[in-house]
Design an enzyme around this catalytic site. Sequence first.
Site, mmCIF file in Angstrom:
data_model
loop_
_atom_site.group_PDB
_atom_site.id
_atom_site.type_symbol
_atom_site.label_atom_id
_atom_site.label_comp_id
_atom_site.label_asym_id
_atom_site.label_seq_id
_atom_site.Cartn_x
_atom_site.Cartn_y
_atom_site.Cartn_z
ATOM 1 C CB SER A 1 49.301 43.238 52.028
ATOM 2 O OG SER A 1 48.396 41.635 51.443
ATOM 3 C CB ALA B 1 43.733 50.654 49.536
ATOM 4 C CE LYS C 1 41.538 37.196 56.531
ATOM 5 N NZ LYS C 1 40.454 37.535 56.282
ATOM 6 N NE ARG D 1 47.134 35.834 44.637
ATOM 7 C CZ ARG D 1 47.632 35.033 44.887
ATOM 8 N NH1 ARG D 1 49.169 35.045 45.595
ATOM 9 N NH2 ARG D 1 47.058 34.344 44.995
ATOM 10 C CD1 TRP D 2 42.197 36.970 45.268
ATOM 11 C CD2 TRP D 2 41.824 35.100 43.009
ATOM 12 N NE1 TRP D 2 42.810 35.738 45.659
ATOM 13 C CE2 TRP D 2 42.587 35.105 44.546
ATOM 14 C CE3 TRP D 2 40.911 34.807 42.610
ATOM 15 C CZ2 TRP D 2 42.335 33.436 44.900
ATOM 16 C CZ3 TRP D 2 40.749 33.473 42.558
ATOM 17 C CH2 TRP D 2 41.791 32.875 43.834
ATOM 18 C CD GLN E 1 39.171 37.990 35.993
ATOM 19 O OE1 GLN E 1 38.120 38.499 34.618
ATOM 20 N NE2 GLN E 1 39.084 37.104 35.631
ATOM 21 C CD GLU F 1 36.511 46.704 32.439
ATOM 22 O OE1 GLU F 1 35.782 47.405 33.711
ATOM 23 O OE2 GLU F 1 37.415 46.403 32.267
ATOM 24 C CG HIS G 1 31.492 40.838 38.013
ATOM 25 N ND1 HIS G 1 31.182 40.176 36.960
ATOM 26 C CD2 HIS G 1 32.353 41.359 38.135
ATOM 27 C CE1 HIS G 1 32.426 40.820 35.950
ATOM 28 N NE2 HIS G 1 32.616 41.674 36.359
ATOM 29 N NE ARG H 1 31.026 45.669 37.375
ATOM 30 C CZ ARG H 1 31.809 44.843 37.720
ATOM 31 N NH1 ARG H 1 32.907 45.300 39.135
ATOM 32 N NH2 ARG H 1 33.163 45.656 37.695
ATOM 33 C CD GLU I 1 35.513 45.105 48.390
ATOM 34 O OE1 GLU I 1 36.583 44.445 48.171
ATOM 35 O OE2 GLU I 1 34.572 44.334 48.876
ATOM 36 C CG LEU J 1 42.046 47.552 41.233
ATOM 37 C CD1 LEU J 1 43.312 46.891 40.131
ATOM 38 C CD2 LEU J 1 42.911 47.005 42.768
HETATM 39 C C1 SIN Z 1 35.925 43.108 35.879
HETATM 40 O O1 SIN Z 1 36.755 43.090 35.324
HETATM 41 O O2 SIN Z 1 34.889 42.521 35.667
HETATM 42 C C2 SIN Z 1 35.936 43.564 37.632
HETATM 43 C C3 SIN Z 1 36.569 44.644 37.868
HETATM 44 C C4 SIN Z 1 35.763 45.432 38.526
HETATM 45 O O3 SIN Z 1 36.006 44.809 39.970
HETATM 46 O O4 SIN Z 1 35.835 46.492 39.036
#
Ligand code: SIN
Length: 574
Positions: free
Chosen positions: A18, A21, A53, A62-63, A65, A133, A248, A288, A371, A388
């Site tokens: 959910s 995607a 689940k 949801r997480w 950022q 970024e 990350h 990254r 993902e 996203l």
């Molecule tokens: C972040 O805000 O650093 C994470 C975003 C992402 O994983 O693309």
Amino acid sequence: MSVAPPDPGPLDVLVLGSGVAGLSAAVRLAAPLTPAGGSVDDGDGLRVGVLTKAELSQSATRWAQGGVAAVLGGDEDSTDLHLADTLAAGAGLCDADAVRVLVDEGPTRVHELIAMGAVFDRQPGGALALAREGGHSTARVVHAGGAATGAEVERALVDATRASAAAVLEEWFALDLLVEGGRCRGVVALSTDGRLVEVRATHTVLATGGAGQVFSVTTNPAEATGDGLAMVLRAGVAVADVEFMQFHPTALHHPAMPRPLLSEALRGHGALLRDARGDRFVDELAPRDVVSRAMAERMHDQGVDSLWLDATLLDSFDARFPTISASLAAIGLDPSTDWLPIAPAAHYLSGGVLTDLWGATALPGLWAAGEVACTGVHGANRLASNSLLEGMVFGARLAEKILDGDDGPTATGVLAPLLEGRTEAVAPGSTHRTDAAAAPPDDGAASWPDVAKTRDRLQRAMTDGAGVVRNADSLARAGRTVATVAAAVGAGPPVDRAHGELANLVTAARSILESATLRAETRGAHARSDFPLVSDAWRCRIVHGAGPAAVLLRTAPRPDVPGAGAHGSDGSTT
Ligand code: SIN
């Protein structure tokens, strides 16, 4: 009084997961969008069920950022530049056709989401606020609530899904794909009340997210246990690029798990990376993989387990990043005066189930997006804020294909070489392949008293042996522990979600180890201390599930495409 869960009956489409995607697909399939982005409720939609689940709103999305990278800003940016940045970050393994789809269709999907009710941050004049970024050559990332983008995207999609889906099965756990007559027909699942239920559907959309929980230090929620990956591997459906777990760089070094993330957007606004002596040591806006590797090396050299993010010079931190500010305040850190302790954490699996350019997998009736999928857009290392976006774009594309009555798969994108039989056996002499994947158990206990401890042991072994920098010995060490865990888990069917997740973690860990052991080079998110250079011989995908052994898919070099070369270990392009 316990209420019996609903029996969804046969569905046109079953969506597993959910996040962005899955729900981007679900809302379009259940109530097709009008050209303006609003949904029509004229009965044209299909009978769609969403199985998850946890609660519908509980997903890795949801997480998230940061943000959504899309060319929305006008003349100073172009989709060609976004394409070039994505290819450069992907270190020679992106599929250029898939990236073209991503960058071209992304802006429309963002506007549709806005029409659906998602609210993104805007400048005082009303234009969307665009941030820069790592790996992006210009500012093109939209955010919501500073660093709460995923929560806003998820809110909008959950509302639309609840209004349109025929069945929402929360707290159900998909155990395995139902494969009959060479076609996916749904799943066998554990219902909320523990019954084994066949949930049948003409089409099944896998959108189960990632596998960060394979590692002990991760930004991923507890649900990210590689369920989709494990299900398709058990069904023999092709999976690739799983050695490219992206770490990350700026997860807060703090016991909380998942690790609180200090968004890349902070560096986009000028925050600096400092080593244990307070010195800068890497370009903060490099991709990254480059930053995480530089951090791992510096931590090793200085004998420390964390470094620093210096955001003290950022203007209006609290106003710009209210959610990060609140989580720092909760643990007594003030970003205007304190340097923030950071260390890399497992964050995003760049590989997954191979799909064509429309999200179809090699198994008819099975689609994948987000993902869990390997569309080829990320290659060896995902560009910041392309995830996203990928979920929105490919979730929508597969929905369009299903609504058109198509069944896939087509010989397009990363699936083309597989469907056309252009595979190679694993390189001769790669006997080390078996070291990690099929290693005998270590000499620890043959079983553990409970699932939580066993899961913890596997996670620690993977962080220790298959983390930011790996080598043959460390991978073999992790392989021995994973083999021991596998023996403890046993071959029987899981009795509940916790056992099912543990079995899936074992399967995901084994395929990651196998690929990481095979890939004798350093490329993107896969860094080997024993093979520190990129190698042209490894410009290929390692594929599992397409036969009894792993095979290689060559990716044609694209000298015509800007940025299609591979990154050297210093981040330069070869
Ligand atoms: C972040 O805000 O650093 C994470 C975003 C992402 O994983 O693309």
